[in-house]
Design an enzyme around this catalytic site. Structure first.
Site, PDB file in Angstrom:
ATOM      1  N   ALA A  33      -0.339  -0.914   5.609  1.00  0.00           N
ATOM      2  CA  ALA A  33       0.384  -0.707   4.351  1.00  0.00           C
ATOM      3  C   ALA A  33       1.399  -1.827   4.147  1.00  0.00           C
ATOM      4  CB  ALA A  33       1.091   0.642   4.353  1.00  0.00           C
ATOM      5  N   GLY A  51       4.886  -2.703   1.782  1.00  0.00           N
ATOM      6  CA  GLY A  51       5.917  -2.231   0.856  1.00  0.00           C
ATOM      7  C   GLY A  51       7.124  -3.140   0.973  1.00  0.00           C
ATOM      8  N   CYS A 109       0.348   6.145  -0.434  1.00  0.00           N
ATOM      9  CA  CYS A 109       0.428   5.116  -1.471  1.00  0.00           C
ATOM     10  C   CYS A 109      -0.159   5.578  -2.800  1.00  0.00           C
ATOM     11  CB  CYS A 109      -0.258   3.826  -1.005  1.00  0.00           C
ATOM     12  SG  CYS A 109       0.455   3.160   0.514  1.00  0.00           S
ATOM     13  N   PHE A 157       5.551  -4.511   6.398  1.00  0.00           N
ATOM     14  CA  PHE A 157       4.211  -3.961   6.587  1.00  0.00           C
ATOM     15  C   PHE A 157       4.199  -2.964   7.739  1.00  0.00           C
ATOM     16  CE2 PHE A 157       4.481  -7.808   9.206  1.00  0.00           C
ATOM     17  CZ  PHE A 157       4.061  -7.344  10.444  1.00  0.00           C
ATOM     18  N   SER A 158       3.151  -2.135   7.758  1.00  0.00           N
ATOM     19  CA  SER A 158       2.891  -1.277   8.918  1.00  0.00           C
ATOM     20  C   SER A 158       1.398  -1.322   9.198  1.00  0.00           C
ATOM     21  CB  SER A 158       3.346   0.165   8.664  1.00  0.00           C
ATOM     22  OG  SER A 158       2.667   0.719   7.554  1.00  0.00           O
ATOM     23  N   GLY A 162       9.322  -0.966  -3.101  1.00  0.00           N
ATOM     24  CA  GLY A 162       8.290  -0.688  -4.074  1.00  0.00           C
ATOM     25  C   GLY A 162       7.221   0.217  -3.478  1.00  0.00           C
TER      26      GLY A 162
END
Length: 214
Positions: free
Chosen positions: A139, A141, A170, A153-154, A68
């Protein structure tokens, strides 16, 4: 549960293929769940909501990730966590899962004196940048297939922040991107991974409950 930490960079396309295989194996009951901590060479990844206009300068490889979200960047100095869990064994709540991932990163940031928070309508982890404005430091996703999660995540420890200028990260142009290094915190990958491990129990506990209303 398997925890895997990579010391060498993993090409994004290789990681994506391995995630897809592991997702199917977890669903089939032939593999353990996985928390995979790694680092990539520079790459732009496109989520299922990515808009062509947000790819400003494709100077690096661009990969359709199947998760996503919109465009994001991965590269050296950024810790990526891929989390492959069977939510059918926990609360079947995708929103709650994302909330728990955000909480895990926020808890780890606090160990280094960095306040992180969620922002309504903006997925990810936010903090106060050196100019006093809100900026993204982490982030999120995810993709959930047959109730088994992929991606994750990052967190920006010390990446080259100029690499983010090739995209609208994003899909949010009103806010900048920051890093632990930019905020004056020099955090080694090992130290970050240790912080995640310290807060892992709290993360998994969140997954047993419905998503909070806040």
């Amino acid at each position: 549960m398997e925890w895997r930490r990579e010391t060498a960079r993993v090409p994004y396309r290789d990681a994506l293929a391995e995630m897809q295989e592991r997702n199917a194996a977890i669903h089939a009951g032939t593999a353990k769940e996985l928390v995979w901590l790694l680092e990539h060479d520079p790459v732009y990844t496109a989520g299922t909501s990515a808009k062509a206009a947000d790819l400003l300068d494709p100077r690096f490889d661009v990969v359709s990730a199947g998760r996503g979200g919109e465009y994001t960047y991965h590269g050296p100095g950024q810790r990526v966590g891929y989390v492959l869990l069977d939510l059918s064994k926990r609360a079947r709540d995708v929103r709650g899962y994302v909330h728990a991932l955000e909480g895990w990163v926020i808890d780890a940031l606090a160990d280094f004196g960095v306040e992180g928070w969620r922002a309504e309508g903006r997925i990810g982890i936010w903090t106060r940048d050196i100019d006093g404005r809100e900026a993204k430091i982490g982030a999120i996703g995810v993709r959930v297939r047959r109730w088994v999660t992929m991606h994750g995540f990052s967190v920006n420890l010390s990446p080259d922040l100029s690499h983010f200028t090739g995209i609208v990260p994003c899909g949010i142009s009103e806010y900048g991107v920051t890093s632990m290094e930019r905020l004056g915190h020099h955090v080694a990958m090992d130290d970050w991974d240790a912080a995640l491990a310290r807060h892992a129990d709290a993360f998994f506990e969140r997954l047993t409950k419905p998503c909070p209303k806040d």
